[in-house]
Each structure stands twice: as structure tokens, then as C-alpha cells.
Design an enzyme around this catalytic site. Structure first.
Site, PDB file in Angstrom:
ATOM      1  N   HIS A   1      13.420  -3.059  15.708  1.00 23.54           N
ATOM      2  CA  HIS A   1      13.581  -3.378  14.274  1.00 23.54           C
ATOM      3  C   HIS A   1      12.234  -3.687  13.620  1.00 23.54           C
ATOM      4  CE1 HIS A   1      17.887  -3.909  15.281  1.00 23.54           C
ATOM      5  NE2 HIS A   1      17.415  -4.534  16.346  1.00 23.54           N
TER       6      HIS A   1
ATOM      7  N   SER B   1     -11.797   8.328   0.328  1.00 25.45           N
ATOM      8  CA  SER B   1     -11.143   8.337  -0.978  1.00 25.45           C
ATOM      9  C   SER B   1     -12.169   8.728  -2.030  1.00 25.45           C
ATOM     10  CB  SER B   1     -10.597   6.939  -1.267  1.00 25.45           C
ATOM     11  OG  SER B   1     -10.509   6.721  -2.653  1.00 25.45           O
TER      12      SER B   1
ATOM     13  N   LYS C   1     -12.390   3.171   1.822  1.00 23.42           N
ATOM     14  CA  LYS C   1     -11.240   3.769   2.480  1.00 23.42           C
ATOM     15  C   LYS C   1     -11.603   4.718   3.620  1.00 23.42           C
ATOM     16  CE  LYS C   1      -7.373   3.425   1.618  1.00 23.42           C
ATOM     17  NZ  LYS C   1      -6.571   3.984   0.540  1.00 23.42           N
TER      18      LYS C   1
ATOM     19  N   GLU D   1      -0.693  11.648   8.605  1.00 30.58           N
ATOM     20  CA  GLU D   1       0.304  11.666   7.523  1.00 30.58           C
ATOM     21  C   GLU D   1       0.812  13.082   7.266  1.00 30.58           C
ATOM     22  OE1 GLU D   1      -0.981   9.054   4.033  1.00 30.58           O
ATOM     23  OE2 GLU D   1      -2.756   9.107   5.293  1.00 30.58           O
TER      24      GLU D   1
END
Ligand code: ARG
Length: 466
Positions: free
Chosen positions: A155, A276, A282, A289
Site C-alpha cells: 500500500h 528543464s 532539475k 517516464e
């Protein structure tokens, strides 16, 4: 010029040609189309259906067409209806009458069913090689981090301690199943449709066993209608690829989490990250992804295929031309994803210290505390569980952990506790005592990684393992 010119009074509208053509996506099968034609022509010659001499000429010229296409000195005509038509027309342009004999006892229906099988057999072999490489990298990392304690989650809550090696080996197991699913699909696919004609076989004395053998098939497909109407193998392969993409997607989701500053369990190499355009600090895990994201299109390929096939009457229907884009997109996407994923995992830095800190911060050893009361003090598990729950509540109230809670407080809840509890709940012991088969004890993980590596090597050695 259309193959069916004799029957028609009019030329096709160019819009018909554009819509009907599959050359844009089936030309990738040119080698397999030629390979199939060489087998067919060889058999026609040996059976005396065409002259031996013509058969030989056809085979030699087909080989030259393939070489010319390979070398880029012959371009595929984008106006040809499909790759089968293109190759036949090129052959006829080069050989005249002999070329026109190639299609004796054959239809594009058995031809295309053959070509896709041959193409997928090769594509799947490539995927399997990549998957094995990925599994090997996972095993290598698992051996390296067999004792790197990290929190195991259920969980998304810290549950029980495992090791990073154990976690990685879970993915190795999934990927092994993916390899075996591809193997299964290939085994079932490996029957030759050649000789089934348009749908009803042929009156020529074709030797289907011979072409099946020449092309490396297990045997000829047994029913001509099924042989040209069957695309089960496409669905099976796209399913195997879909499930594999689901596995990669789960792995990539974890990579994304693990390299976040909330976790910092891993650092991905700069070579596999992006920055970025506005935020100078970043470092984004774009590749992970994208792999996660690309699973969606592959699932779409599977649904598209199944839906396209579901209502089709026997035998061939033009709807089935839609099979190729789906199946090629699926295998190409998996290949595309595996290509950077393998070095990305191979080069990631693992922060054992952060993993351990995350494992130490909570109550991940609560089960072990209860187990201590059971195995050392003889309490029934349900009682031990309740006592430990009370201890956890106490720790939360006093902003302590099970490691820092004083013994008197343990004993206030249950007098059976003694100093031994601290040893019992130490993270290393919690992990090393989980020696049960399949558990995270470092020696287990090392043995599992060794076994899987051997299995992968074994697969490579097995002959006929496509
Ligand atoms: N381009 C077609 C396909 O991909 C080849 C088979 C065509 N057969 C036919 N009878 N129109 O399915």
C-alpha cells in the site's frame, strides 16, 4: 499496373490506391517475403510444377533483388500495393515469363500469413536477446546489493525490510516469465501457412512439408481456411509484449520514485536523464517516464488487434491488413524501451545509506518484534501482534521508534520482554533471518541471482531457441 487488370474496365481512383495500400508498413518484410518466395519457387521446381531451370532462375534473381534492396540500389516503389506485389513485379520486370510463374499455387493470403510469421520470429528473437540482457543486469546489481537493506512496501506504506537485491530479483522473475511467454507464442506460431492458397488450398501437387522445412517451421498448418484466417499469433505476441511493457512500466515507476528527493534511493546517470528549460536544478527521469507512458500504446495495439479480429468470418478479410501496424508497433516499442533501459539500470548509483535510513525510520520491524515474542517467549502470534501494536502506538505518542523505546516501557506493556528484543529487531537480523525459500536473506538473493544467470545462459545455448 494492377495484378487484376484483366477483370476491370477502369483504373482505380488514386484515393483507392492510397487507402488500400500497405506498402508503407509491410515493406519491412521484404527479406521474409523473398525468403518465402525462394522456398515456394524451389518447391515448385522440385515438384515439376514449373521447370527446374525456371525455378533456379527465379531463386537466383530473388536473391539479387534482396541484395539490391539491402544495398539500397533498388528502392521499394511506394506506389506498389504491397510488398508481395512489388517483389513479384520487380522479378517479372527482370525475368519476364519466368517471373510470372512464381505465384503458381499461391495467394497473397497465404503469402502474407507466412511473411508476418517469419518477421515476428526474428523480431521476437531480438526482443528475447534484449530481455536476457536486462535480466543479466538485474542479477548483477542484485548480487552487488544483496545486503542493501531497504523498506519493502505494501500500500506504499513501509511494511517489512527487504534488500535492494531482493527487490530487483522480483523484476528478473517477471521478465523471465515474459521470455517464456514469447517462447510459447513463437512455438504455437511456428506452423507454415504456405500452400493454403487464398483459402482452399490448390490443385497443384505442392509439397507443403518441403516448404515448411525449408523455412524452419515445425510443420505445415493443417487447415487451409485457418491458416490464412489465423492471427492468434499476433494477438499472443502483442499480449506477451503488453505484459512485458506493464512490468517495465512498474519498474520505471519505481525508478521515478526512487530517484526523487523524497526517496533518493538511487541516482540515475546523467547520460540517461534530461534537464528543464526553466528550472536549473532539475534532473528528470524522462526515459523512465516515457517507458511507463509507452505501455499505453502497446495495450492499445492489443485491444485494436482483438477488436479487428473478433467478428471476422472465415477466411481472409482485408481488415486483417490492420494486423501489421499493431504488431510491429508493439514489438518496435518494446525494443525501443529496452534499448536505453538496460544501460540506465547498469549505470545507476545505489544509495544504500538512504535506503537503510528509510528502513530504520519507521516500524518496519514490528512483525519481527511480534515474532520475537512468539519464537523466544512462546506467546501465541495473535497476542504478540496485539502487544506490538500497542508498543507502536506508544512509540508514536512519545516520538520514539522500536529501537529507541526503553526496555522498561516494553516491559510495562508485556513483562516477557528482555534485552534480546533489540537484537531481534535489528534491521540486518530481520533481513538475514528471512531465509525461507524466496525470502530476502542476502544469501538467498545471491543464490537466486546465480540461478537466474545460469538459466539465461542455458537459454542462449539451447538450439532452436528462437
Ligand atoms: N496487403 C495485404 C495484407 O496485408 C496482403 C494480402 C492481400 N490479399 C488480398 N486478397 N487482398 O493483408
Amino acid at each position: 499496373m494492377k495484378l487484376w487488370k484483366g477483370r476491370f474496365q477502369k483504373e482505380a481512383d488514386p484515393r483507392t490506391n492510397d487507402f488500400n495500400s500497405s506498402i508503407a508498413f509491410d515493406s519491412r518484410m521484404y527479406r521474409q517475403d523473398i525468403e518465402g518466395s525462394i522456398a515456394h519457387a524451389t518447391m515448385l521446381g522440385r515438384q515439376g510444377i514449373i521447370g527446374e531451370n525456371e525455378s533456379m532462375k527465379i531463386c537466383v534473381e530473388l536473391g539479387k533483388i534482396r541484395d539490391d534492396l539491402d544495398a539500397g540500389v533498388l528502392a521499394i516503389d511506394p506506389d506498389a500495393e504491397d510488398i508481395h506485389t512489388f517483389v513479384e513485379q520487380e522479378l517479372t520486370a527482370r525475368l519476364g515469363d519466368a517471373g510470372k510463374r512464381l505465384h503458381t499455387g499461391r495467394s497473397r493470403n497465404d503469402q502474407v500469413a507466412l511473411d508476418i510469421r517469419l518477421t515476428l520470429r526474428e523480431d521476437c528473437a531480438g526482443l528475447k536477446a534484449q530481455l536476457k540482457e536486462l535480466i543479466s543486469v538485474l542479477c548483477k546489481e542484485a548480487k552487488l546489493y544483496s545486503d542493501a537493506v531497504m523498506p519493502g512496501y505494501t500500500h506504499m506504506q513501509r511494511a517489512q525490510p527487504v534488500t535492494f537485491g531482493h527487490h530487483l530479483m522480483a523484476y528478473a522473475e517477471m521478465l523471465l516469465r515474459d521470455v517464456s511467454r514469447l517462447d510459447d507464442a513463437i512455438r504455437r506460431m511456428n506452423y507454415s501457412p504456405l500452400g493454403s492458397g487464398a483459402l482452399a488450398g490448390t490443385t497443384y501437387p505442392l509439397d507443403r512439408e518441403m516448404t515448411a522445412k525449408l523455412l524452419g517451421f515445425t510443420a505445415p498448418a493443417q487447415n487451409s481456411l485457418d491458416a490464412v484466417a489465423d492471427r492468434d499469433f499476433c494477438a499472443e505476441i502483442v499480449f506477451a509484449v503488453s505484459l512485458c511493457m506493464a512490468h517495465l512500466s512498474r519498474l520505471c515507476e519505481e525508478l521515478v520514485l526512487w530517484c526523487s528527493w523524497e526517496f533518493r534511493f538511487i541516482e540515475l546517470d546523467d547520460a540517461y536523464c534530461t534537464g528543464s528549460s526553466i528550472m536549473p536544478q532539475k534532473k528528470n527521469p524522462d526515459l523512465a517516464e516515457l517507458i511507463r507512458g509507452k505501455s499505453g500504446r502497446v495495450f492499445g495495439d492489443l485491444i485494436g488487434l482483438l477488436t479487428m479480429m473478433k467478428g471476422l468470418p472465415l477466411a481472409y478479410n482485408k481488415d486483417m491488413q490492420e494486423d501489421k501496424e499493431a504488431v510491429f508497433d508493439a514489438v518496435d516499442t518494446l525494443k525501443l524501451c529496452l534499448t536505453p533501459l538496460i544501460p540506465m539500470l547498469d549505470t545507476m548509483k545505489v544509495r544504500k545509506d538512504h535506503m537503510r535510513a528509510a528502513a530504520a525510520g519507521g516500524f518496519i520491524n514490528a512483525t519481527d518484534c511480534a515474532d520475537y515474542l512468539v519464537s523466544v517467549k512462546g506467546l501465541p502470534f495473535r497476542d504478540a501482534y496485539k502487544i506490538t501494536g500497542e508498543l507502536v502506538a506508544l512509540c508514536i505518542e512519545q516520538k520514539l521508534t522500536l529501537e529507541t523505546l526503553p526496555l522498561q516501557q516494553y516491559q510495562a506493556v508485556c513483562p516477557d520482554f528482555d534485552e534480546g528484543v533489540y537484537e531481534a529487531i535489528s534491521l540486518d537480523k530481520c533481513v538475514s533471518d528471512r531465509k525461507v525459500l524466496g525470502g530476502p536473506a542476502p544469501e538467498n538473493v545471491r543464490a537466486q541471482a546465480k540461478r537466474v544467470l545460469e538459466l539465461v545462459e542455458e537459454m542462449d545455448k539451447r538450439t532452436g531457441d528462437c
